[in-house]
Structures are given as structure tokens and as C-alpha cells.
Design an enzyme around this catalytic site. Structure first.
Site, PDB file in Angstrom:
ATOM      1  N   ALA A   7      35.073  58.606  22.316  1.00 15.57           N
ATOM      2  CA  ALA A   7      33.824  58.010  21.510  1.00 15.57           C
ATOM      3  C   ALA A   7      34.451  56.887  20.634  1.00 15.57           C
ATOM      4  CB  ALA A   7      33.276  58.917  20.682  1.00 15.57           C
ATOM      5  N   ARG A  12      41.475  47.834  17.992  1.00 13.42           N
ATOM      6  CA  ARG A  12      42.568  46.965  18.168  1.00 13.42           C
ATOM      7  C   ARG A  12      43.024  46.681  19.546  1.00 13.42           C
ATOM      8  NH1 ARG A  12      46.730  51.417  15.533  1.00 13.42           N
ATOM      9  NH2 ARG A  12      44.952  52.778  15.927  1.00 13.42           N
ATOM     10  N   GLY A  74      35.297  61.141  12.781  1.00 13.74           N
ATOM     11  CA  GLY A  74      36.581  61.755  12.695  1.00 13.74           C
ATOM     12  C   GLY A  74      36.619  62.781  14.058  1.00 13.74           C
ATOM     13  N   GLY A 136      51.805  62.538  12.713  1.00 14.51           N
ATOM     14  CA  GLY A 136      51.646  63.727  11.821  1.00 14.51           C
ATOM     15  C   GLY A 136      53.010  65.028  12.214  1.00 14.51           C
ATOM     16  N   ASN A 224      46.541  52.509  21.711  1.00 12.38           N
ATOM     17  CA  ASN A 224      45.329  51.845  20.763  1.00 12.38           C
ATOM     18  C   ASN A 224      45.442  50.436  20.849  1.00 12.38           C
ATOM     19  OD1 ASN A 224      44.252  54.214  19.419  1.00 12.38           O
ATOM     20  ND2 ASN A 224      46.478  54.519  18.820  1.00 12.38           N
ATOM     21  N   ARG A 329      40.769  41.840  56.140  1.00 19.88           N
ATOM     22  CA  ARG A 329      39.807  42.086  55.134  1.00 19.88           C
ATOM     23  C   ARG A 329      38.968  43.299  55.301  1.00 19.88           C
ATOM     24  NH1 ARG A 329      36.703  36.510  55.808  1.00 19.88           N
ATOM     25  NH2 ARG A 329      35.177  37.359  54.405  1.00 19.88           N
ATOM     26  N   TYR A 362      41.867  33.466  63.798  1.00 23.13           N
ATOM     27  CA  TYR A 362      40.349  34.511  62.900  1.00 23.13           C
ATOM     28  C   TYR A 362      39.788  35.252  63.914  1.00 23.13           C
ATOM     29  CZ  TYR A 362      36.391  35.311  60.614  1.00 23.13           C
ATOM     30  OH  TYR A 362      35.328  35.960  59.966  1.00 23.13           O
ATOM     31  N   ASN A 373      44.875  39.663  74.719  1.00 18.14           N
ATOM     32  CA  ASN A 373      45.609  38.470  73.876  1.00 18.14           C
ATOM     33  C   ASN A 373      44.788  37.438  73.614  1.00 18.14           C
ATOM     34  OD1 ASN A 373      48.887  37.512  73.603  1.00 18.14           O
ATOM     35  ND2 ASN A 373      47.882  35.964  74.350  1.00 18.14           N
ATOM     36  N   SER A 401      45.041  29.642  73.795  1.00 11.72           N
ATOM     37  CA  SER A 401      45.143  28.821  72.702  1.00 11.72           C
ATOM     38  C   SER A 401      43.980  28.182  72.406  1.00 11.72           C
ATOM     39  CB  SER A 401      46.469  27.969  72.660  1.00 11.72           C
ATOM     40  OG  SER A 401      47.533  28.903  72.835  1.00 11.72           O
TER      41      SER A 401
END
Length: 465
Positions: A7, A12, A74, A136, A224, A329, A362, A373, A401
């Protein structure tokens, strides 16, 4: 059961993106945490959301339940928001922060095992670090049980020398957790309700508390800010690469290989430097990937080679080679033993076994049969400015080609399309198609052109001032 604290706003991070949605190795931090809880088969998982609640819910969907913390008061207050959902349940509840993406299922299982074997009301996941400043400290009694957690600012000199710290991940007896939360006060400088106070409340009630020391302190990181995000990324990348290498994958240069969390790789595959593997990519055995391959959400069978190429949402059959410098793609589906060469682009096309598209071509919106081919520079002309059209090429056809196949068009089985042709009509099976102007040679005309150009050049020289 699991409660994920997600939450906090994360100021920062200095970001428009909600903190727990920042990705580490391709997946939002909260996604890593939820996945880890799924791996240990939590019966219910509640994610406590606040800032950015809609975005978190959109990402996680129905994988979890949600509790809303409208005001951030908290960590104890955050867990209390799950009370209507969980307070009547028997069993164990894990409380974990949504910004701790490196905590592993194995570590959580170790904590649960300690909790069950010791019969404790709560077990704290701890870490022993050389520089505990800011954390802590875990204080233990003469019997080794945890007697409390003392924050840095409240430590005396002896407590400050303790190197065992609280990671913020806990395992509780569910009923005792919510019973103790009812007694947590906010009489502190921040006017917040701290989850750590539950530990001291349980100790005061004579309950036994244990600490489970994690084996890999890298898992203790909580993110953080962007510096911690970068460190988490680097640490997770090391962990991921190590897992693949121990699973039989050769990674030539792990420091220059980027593999996201959900990628799967088969044994005896070699990953070369500069390779990036993203998303849900699955790679089979005996492949050679890279150098400089960028593969996203793609499925590769066994024995495939990909070098210097980009693949997105592609499916590749066994024995196929891709690259160098190819671009597959979304919708590219290649059969077995296909050859995709340099500077070739494939999009939304199905290529059957044995197809060769060797260079500078393409193929888009197409269905290509076996052993076809494509010559150098051959393309499918699939877009008329308004709609995409389909090109079909049947088995054993030969496309010369610099051929343009103007869709919609169909090339029959075994047909031969002569180089330089622009094909706008279907070609029947076994036919030869040629669609270009007849060549005309003009004898001696080249000499006349050279003389003409030379005369113009000479005239320009004379005209200069």
C-alpha cells in the site's frame, strides 16, 4: 495464508509508476512476491493496496484477494486491513512486503518449517549482515529465542553491535496475530501502528518467538529507491543465471547475459554474450543463442541457432537457424530446419519445414509450404494502405530474387517465379511465371552516351568565369 503489504506510495522512487509495480528482471516486484507465495501453495493470499490500488489490481487480477488501506498508518495498520478476510482462519499466515522481490520459496519454506517445529506464535525471517546500520536488531534471550526487535534509533551500544536484523517478513499463528494486533498502539513519533509491536506483545504474553536466519542475504533487500532497484536487478540476475547454469545451460559471460525470471532453457543450450531473454520465452535443448540475441515471449524447440537477431512472440521449430540480423515479429511460426538469413523480416507468417529465406527479404501475412526458396530481395507485398492481404506459396515452389508477390496471391506447388517479377495473379502448380519488361539492347549506344556526357562536362568548364 499470505498477506502482502503493497500500500505504500514509494515517494523515494520519484516515479509516476507505483512502487511495487517497478519491474525486476522483467516482472513487477509484487508479481515476484505473489508468485513465490503461489509456489508454497498458500491457501489464500491477500494483497493490501493503497496508493495505485487500481494499477495493482489490474496487474494481479483474480490471482489474489484485496484489502484496501485508505490511509497509510503503518505496517500493523496495513495487516489489520486483512482482518475481515482472515481473522477467523486457523493456521499459519505469512506477512511479507511487496517490495522484497528476491525472497525465495525455499526461504519461506525454511521459515515455515522452523515455525512448525518450534511451535511458536511467530517466526521472524532474519539476516546476518556485516553492516546492519539502519535495520531493526533481533534480540535473543539466553535460550536463543527472540525476545524483541529493537530499532536502530533505540539501540544501546551492545544492541547496536548485533548483526542479526529483521527483514520484515514474518510467519504467525493467524489467530494470535490478529488478537495481538488489536492491542497495538500508535503512541510513537510517527503516530503509526507498527507490526513489530506484535512481537513484543506476544513476548509479554509468554508466547515463544523464533528467528529463522536466511541463507542468502541477497534475499533480504527491500526496494525503496532506484539504487536499491538496480541492486535487486543485479542480484536477481545472478540468481537466475546460476539456476540455469546448475540446470545444464552454458552461459559464456553471465555478467553480459540478461535472462528474465520466467524464462525456461533446456540442458546443453549455450547462451552467448549480449543475449537478452524476456517474458515467457521457452528455449529447448542443444540450442546456440547469441551473441546479441533479443528474444521475447517466444518458443524455440531443440537444436536452434539464433545470432544477432530480434524475436518477438515467435514459434521456432527444431533445427532452424535465424540470423544474423533477422527480425521475427509477432505471429512468426517457423517449422523445422528453416533457414532465416541476414536482414530478413518475418511477420504473422507460417513457414513450413525446410523453407529458406536467406537474405534481404520480407515475408508478412503469409502461409509458405515445405521446401520453398525465397531468393535475395524477394518480398510479400501485403499492405495496400488500408488492409493486410494473404500470400500463399505451396510446397517446393521457387521464388526468384527481387520478386514482389502482391497479395492476395497464391503460388502453386512446384511453381517457379523468375527473378525480378512482380506477381499480381495466381500462379498454378508447376507453372513458370515471369512478369517484367523484355530487355532491349542498343548496339553502340553506351559509347554515344559517354561522348555526350564528356561534351557536356567540357562545355561546363568553358562556361566557368
Amino acid at each position: 495464508m499470505g498477506v502482502v503489504l503493497a500500500a505504500g506510495q514509494g515517494k523515494r522512487m520519484k516515479s509516476k509508476l507505483y512502487k511495487v509495480l517497478h519491474p525486476v528482471c522483467g516482472k513487477p516486484m509484487v508479481g515476484h512476491v505473489v508468485t513465490t507465495l503461489e509456489h508454497i501453495n498458500t491457501s489464500r493470499t491477500v494483497v493490501v493496496v493503497g496508493h495505485g490500488a487500481e494499477a495493482v489490481q489490474a496487474y494481479l487480477g483474480n490471482r489474489v484477494e484485496y484489502a484496501l488501506q485508505e490511509k497509510q498508518l503503518g505496517t500493523g495498520h496495513a495487516v489489520l486491513q486483512a482482518k475481515p478476510l482472515l481473522e477467523g482462519e486457523d493456521g499459519i499466515t505469512i506477512v511479507i512486503c511487496g517490495d522484497t522481490p528476491l525472497v525465495s520459496a525455499e526461504t519461506l519454506q525454511d521459515m515455515i518449517r522452523t515455525h512448525q517445529e518450534k511451535g511458536t506464535a511467530a517466526t521472524i525471517l532474519t539476516a546476518v549482515i556485516d553492516e546492519p546500520r539502519g535495520y531493526g536488531r533481533i534480540i535473543r534471550d539466553a535460550q536463543g529465542h527472540v525476545s524483541g526487535i529493537v530499532e536502530e534509533k533505540d539501540c544501546n551500544d551492545e544492541q547496536r553491535r548485533v548483526k542479526e536484523i529483521n527483514t520484515g517478513t514474518y510467519c504467525f499463528d493467524n489467530r494470535k496475530l490478529f488478537d495481538a494486533l488489536a492491542s497495538v498502539k500508535n503512541d510513537n513519533a510517527q503516530n503509526e501502528y507498527y507490526l513489530t509491536d506484535v512481537i513484543s506483545i506476544l513476548v509479554s504474553r509468554g508466547e515463544k518467538i523464533e528467528g529463522c536466519v536466511m541463507k542468502d542475504i541477497r534475499e533480504s533487500i527491500g526496494v525503496n529507491d532506484r539504487l536499491a532497484l538496480s541492486q535487486a536487478e543485479a542480484d536477481m540476475r545472478q540468481i537466475i543465471n546460476r539456476r540455469h547454469m546448475l540446470g545444464g545451460v552454458t552461459i559464456i559471460d553471465p555478467s553480459n547475459t540478461y535472462i528474465e525470471a520466467d524464462v525456461q532453457i533446456g540442458a546443453d543450450t549455450v547462451i552467448l554474450p549480449g543475449t537478452i531473454l524476456r517474458g515467457k520465452t521457452v528455449i529447448g535443448e542443444d540450442c546456440v543463442i547469441g551473441p546479441q540475441a533479443d528474444i521475447t515471449d517466444s518458443t524455440l524447440a531443440n537444436g536452434i541457432t539464433v545470432k544477432h537477431s530480434v524475436l518477438q512472440e515467435a514459434v521456432i521449430g527444431a533445427g532452424t537457424t535465424v540470423g544474423p540480423y533477422a527480425y521475427l515479429r509477432p505471429g512468426s511460426n517457423l517449422g523445422e530446419d528453416v533457414k532465416i538469413g541476414d536482414f530478413v523480416e518475418i511477420k504473422n507468417a507460417r513457414l513450413a519445414d525446410g523453407v529458406k529465406v536467406s537474405h534481404l527479404s520480407y515475408v508478412g501475412d503469409a502461409v509458405i509450404g515445405r521446401n520453398v526458396n525465397f531468393g535475395c530481395g524477394a518480398i510479400t507485398v501485403n499492405y495496400d494502405g488500408y488492409n493486410k492481404q494473404l500470400t500463399e506459396v505451396e510446397d517446393d515452389a521457387f521464388i526468384g530474387s527481387n520478386v514482389n508477390l502482391v497479395a492476395p496471391v497464391k503460388i502453386g506447388k512446384g511453381a517457379y517465379v523468375v527473378a525480378g517479377s512482380t506477381i499480381t495473379d495466381d500462379v498454378e502448380a508447376g507453372d513458370l511465371a515471369i512478369a517484367r519488361e523484355r530487355q532491349v539492347n542498343k548496339p553502340g549506344y553506351a559509347e554515344k552516351l559517354h561522348a555526350k556526357f564528356a561534351a557536356k562536362k567540357e562545355q561546363l568548364k568553358k562556361n566557368r568565369p
